[in-house]
Design an enzyme around this catalytic site. Structure first.
Site, PDB file in Angstrom:
ATOM      1  N   HIS A   1       0.846  -1.186   0.000  1.00  0.00           N
ATOM      2  CA  HIS A   1       0.000   0.000   0.000  1.00  0.00           C
ATOM      3  C   HIS A   1       0.887   1.244   0.000  1.00  0.00           C
ATOM      4  O   HIS A   1       1.915   1.273   0.678  1.00  0.00           O
ATOM      5  CB  HIS A   1      -0.919  -0.004   1.217  1.00  0.00           C
ATOM      6  CG  HIS A   1      -1.976  -1.057   1.133  1.00  0.00           C
ATOM      7  ND1 HIS A   1      -2.940  -1.203   2.093  1.00  0.00           N
ATOM      8  CD2 HIS A   1      -2.231  -2.006   0.214  1.00  0.00           C
ATOM      9  CE1 HIS A   1      -3.746  -2.205   1.761  1.00  0.00           C
ATOM     10  NE2 HIS A   1      -3.318  -2.707   0.633  1.00  0.00           N
TER      11      HIS A   1
ATOM     12  N   LYS B   1     -13.078   4.504   8.515  1.00  0.00           N
ATOM     13  CA  LYS B   1     -13.623   5.499   7.577  1.00  0.00           C
ATOM     14  C   LYS B   1     -15.146   5.480   7.575  1.00  0.00           C
ATOM     15  O   LYS B   1     -15.799   6.483   7.352  1.00  0.00           O
ATOM     16  CB  LYS B   1     -13.068   5.229   6.171  1.00  0.00           C
ATOM     17  CG  LYS B   1     -13.317   6.346   5.179  1.00  0.00           C
ATOM     18  CD  LYS B   1     -12.276   6.356   4.083  1.00  0.00           C
ATOM     19  CE  LYS B   1     -12.347   5.101   3.232  1.00  0.00           C
ATOM     20  NZ  LYS B   1     -13.499   5.094   2.346  1.00  0.00           N
TER      21      LYS B   1
END
Length: 894
Positions: A137, A562
């Site tokens: 990532h 999130k």
């Protein structure tokens, strides 16, 4: 122990002065004066006035040519200061070791094992398996070129600090540092192109090859020494295993093709085989024993005889070269057998176990000849290395989004006249179960004519999977993770494709762990339905039986945060871990949790050993897996002393956690605490979602953070959003957190925390209960400590400057609310912890105080550049460098 020759203040002072000289030489005295004036003004502002106008005026007056110089100056400063702090950490660690009192060390772990029966202690060590999993990532902002130069400077600092040098030698090292800093200044700070997946795979391999090979064997030796001193006669089986997603994680990254995975697997094997060959060559220099001076055991004789038949010409050369030196002859044959693992000639080792058997024969033979010290010093470490890394280096996990598998099967079944898309969930489960049971193959994975690109990629990947396992071994790539898994059919779809590829042959054999990634609230709350359906399914039960009845389940910290906010997500994850443990226990399945953690607090970051100790007892089976990403990899594993310390703390925490779980299988948590968290989490989740769903919030986020710059930064090979849309839901968690971190408003790490805790207090709760929870409940203590860290790294004065970039109406609507929540969070955290400051003093607070005056100019420069409608090429470069510099200063991206 000798007192060190330097300290962190001297390192920072000298490297800072050196950087100033380089700027003067490479740019101009005027450029240096601008940087120095800005630096002094920023320090004065932090210490005295807290009036940003003076610093802002200096930033506004910087000419176009000098914007890049300023950005580069402060960015390079942080790269250097990070090295100084790393060196100070090493000093502290070594002094602790010398004093015999390292915190959370192996000695403490060994002492804990002496408190239980030997059988229990042995069970604990047999149960423990820790699997750090490196991902690609895009959280590593630095170029590899820059990292290499910084590692060189770090090496020179170590020499200055630890070696007894003549004046001439010291001058030579200082000259080498000046040369490296000059080269660093002359090098491009940001990438001109995104890294390719193979670049990311090589980056992960660097840490394994250059640090962890040696660190792992040292760790085992230290562990054995600690146990020998306090808990004798306990055997240590494999407790560490490394895995990777780099080169195999396809979710959202179209550039990770089967060809990339093939090349990654091949390079993994080449790296590890070459390392073993080098180690055998080194061993050959040590094991020069003469056959006339030792007694050669039957196992070594048998190995030599077998290899003489297998490799007659090589054996003849070895006998001629090493007459009467049987160990060296054996090592020569072993090196040849390693070479032949990768070429078409016969005689190579079939697998790493085969190679390890030969090493253990040598180890046993040396001990039989009273050469225990030689075996312990030279052979046993290599045995441990092979046990850990095998021929795979780091086993790969495949990963893709569940929608891709569903779409693929919909297409291919449609060609056969089967309406898979129109089936209910129950119908899909029955259909897939029957298909997997069928003796007839239903698909030709090589037939990709007339189907979409997505379907072609999925079929090609599964077709290649059987080839990969056949060529590199099942252990090299034996896990398939399903992102956004919501239904049992999503797991059975992968199982069906694997069965069509010949990766499973049920009942009896499965070469694949299928891992559902539960990351949404709906998936977590539906865990019993999802997992219970699978555990009751005939074919899936066969898979589990073939995989030792272990079910790996991945929890997504990033998307959960999130979706729910910090407090809501952490409570949901904690509660659902306990629920998953109960489900697995009900069905007699052992659970291995895979924690999808990021580097930032909001994405599950923070010290891994603290996180391990805070897990619910019910979930601590001994096996644990977790992701390591970006700067977190570099911070933990770039330097051997620090890497060993990180792993040592993990082993300590996992052993102690497992001991505790055996003693108390159900974690004792007061009902009042559960009620407090339920109330707080519900209120926090609602407040967080209300903020994100408020009309205009996405526009505020776009305007008050550098998200538009971050999306174009070439940080990784993976796109910043899943579909290219600019919505909070679609945006990946890393750029979401990265953007807030850059603007010094680390909202994902604390927003709605105060709202939630105050909701509990307003609902007849009391602060004493929260204080009791902090003192006695590891989960709550870790939750609050990590939130405190995110709050401490937040600077609302700087965040207010970013807020002014937004439309005035949006600024008025959102910034005041965010600022109010921040102040409330600071107050309630300090009230609960009883500390006068968020971090309670100490090293971290000192580090932040040292960094803040140097991050401020980069923030203000970034704000100025973001506010410009038109930017020159130089200013665009300066803007990108400012992002990198702030990331280095904050020691975090996303």
């Amino acid at each position: 122990m000798r007192v060190y020759r330097r300290d962190v203040q001297q390192d920072i002072r000298e490297l800072g002065a050196l950087l100033g000289n380089v700027i003067t030489t490479q740019e101009s005295n005027d450029a240096f004066e601008i940087v120095e004036t800005l630096r002094q003004s920023s320090i004065d502002n932090r210490e005295n006035t807290r009036e940003w106008s003076a610093v802002s005026r200096i930033v506004e007056d910087i000419g176009e040519e000098d914007t890049l110089v300023v950005a580069r100056a402060f960015t390079n400063y942080f790269e250097l200061i990070n090295l100084c702090e790393e060196r100070e950490r090493i000093r502290a660690l070594r002094e602790q070791v010398q004093a015999g009192m390292p915190d959370d060390g192996l000695e403490e772990m060994a002492a804990a094992l002496t408190t239980v029966d030997k059988e229990v202690a042995q069970q604990v060590l047999d149960d423990v398996l820790i699997q750090p999993t490196f991902t690609a990532h895009p959280t590593e902002a630095r170029r590899n070129t820059v990292k290499a130069k910084l590692r060189s400077i770090a090496s020179h600092l170590e020499q200055l600090d630890e070696q007894l040098l003549t004046d001439k030698e010291q001058a030579q090292i200082e000259r080498a540092i000046r040369a490296e800093v000059t080269s660093l200044w002359q090098s491009h700070q940001t990438r001109d192109r995104p890294p390719e997946p193979l670049d990311e795979a090589k980056n992960v391999q660097w840490y394994l090859e250059n640090v962890l090979f040696d660190v792992v064997s040292t760790l085992y030796a230290e562990l054995e020494a600690a146990l020998d001193e306090q808990a004798e006669d306990i055997e240590i089986s494999k407790i560490l295993e490394f895995r990777s997603w780099a080169g195999s994680d396809r979710d959202g990254n179209p550039y990770v093709t089967p060809e990339v995975t093939t090349q990654t697997l091949a390079r993994h094997r080449t790296v590890v085989i070459n390392h073993y060959r080098d180690q055998l060559k080194r061993l050959s220099g040590v094991l020069s024993q003469d056959s006339r001076e030792i007694f050669l055991g039957d196992a070594v004789k048998a190995s030599l005889e077998a290899d003489r038949e297998r490799l007659p010409s090589v054996a003849a050369e070895a006998e001629d070269k090493y007459s009467n030196q049987p160990y060296r002859q054996m090592l020569e044959l072993m090196r040849e057998r390693l070479t032949r693992v990768e070429d078409p000639r016969t005689g190579g080792y079939t697998d790493a176990d085969d190679f390890q058997v030969d090493l253990e024969r040598l180890d046993t033979d040396l001990r039989a000849n009273e050469a225990h010290l030689i075996a312990d010093t030279h052979v046993k470490p290599l045995v441990r290395t092979v046990d850990t890394f095998g021929f795979t280096l780091a086993s790969l996990d495949l990963r893709d989004h569940r929608a891709k598998h569903t779409a693929t099967l919909t297409e291919v079944f449609d060609r056969q006249g089967v309406d898979y898309d129109g089936m209910t969930e129950d119908e899909r489960v029955r259909f897939l179960t029957d298909a997997i049971k069928s003796d007839e193959s239903l698909l030709d994975l090589s037939d990709t004519s007339g189907i979409s690109e997505t379907a072609e990629r999925i079929l090609t990947r599964f077709d290649a999977l059987s080839d990969w396992q056949r060529e590199y071994g099942v252990d090299a790539i034996d896990t398939y993770c399903i992102s956004m898994c919501e239904e049992p059919s999503h797991v059975l779809e992968v199982l069906f494709l694997a069965s069509e590829a010949g990766v499973t042959d049920l009942p009896g054999y499965s070469g694949l762990d299928i891992v559902p990634l539960l990351e949404t609230e709906s998936a977590l709350s539906g865990a019993r339905r999802i997992m219970g359906t699978l555990f009751e399914n005939d074919v899936y039960s066969d898979v589990l039986a073939a995989r030792d009845d272990v079910q790996e389940i991945m929890l997504g910290y990033s998307d959960s945060n999130k979706e729910n906010g910090y407090l809501g997500a952490r409570w949901s994850l904690y509660r659902n871990q306990k629920r998953l443990a109960t489900i697995c226990d009900d069905f007699g399945v052992e659970m291995r949790l895979f924690h999808g953690r990021g580097g930032s607090i909001s994405r599950g970051g923070g010290p891994m050993n603290d996180a391990m100790l805070a897990l619910p007892n019910e979930t601590v089976t001994g096996q644990i897996k977790f992701t390591e990403q970006g700067e977190a990899i570099a911070e933990k594993y770039a330097e051997p002393t620090i890497a060993e310390r990180e792993l040592e703390q993990m082993v300590n925490a996992q052993v102690r956690s497992r001991l505790n779980a055996i003693d108390q299988p159900v974690e004792p948590v007061e009902e009042e605490w559960i009620t407090a968290m339920e109330t707080a989490a519900d209120a926090a989740r609602t407040a967080y979602r209300d903020l994100l769903s408020t009309d205009g919030f996405v526009r505020y986020f776009e305007q008050a953070t550098p998200i538009s710059v971050i999306e174009d930064l070439n940080l990784g090979s993976r796109p910043a959003s899943r579909s290219g849309e600019r919505t909070v839901e679609d945006l990946r968690a890393i750029p979401w957190v990265f953007s807030w971190t850059q603007s010094r408003c680390i909202l994902p790490g604390w927003y709605s925390l105060a709202t939630g805790l105050n909701a509990y207090l307003n609902d007849e709760g009391d602060i004493e209960t929260l204080q009791e929870m902090y003192e006695q409940w590891p989960f709550f203590r870790t939750l609050l400590d990590n939130a405190a860290l995110a709050l401490a790294r937040t600077d609302m004065d700087i965040a207010a400057q970013y807020a002014q970039l937004a439309n005035p109406e949006l600024q008025e609507r959102f910034f005041g609310e965010i600022s109010h929540e921040y102040e409330a969070a600071v107050d309630i955290v300090k009230n609960i912890t009883g500390e006068e400051s968020l971090l309670g003093g100490g090293w971290l607070q000192e580090s932040l105080s040292r960094r803040n005056p140097y991050v401020d100019p980069l923030n203000l420069l970034q704000i100025r550049l973001l506010s410009q409608a038109d930017r020159s090429e130089l200013e665009e470069r300066a803007l990108r460098v400012s992002v990198k510099g702030i990331a280095a200063g904050m020691k975090n991206t996303g």
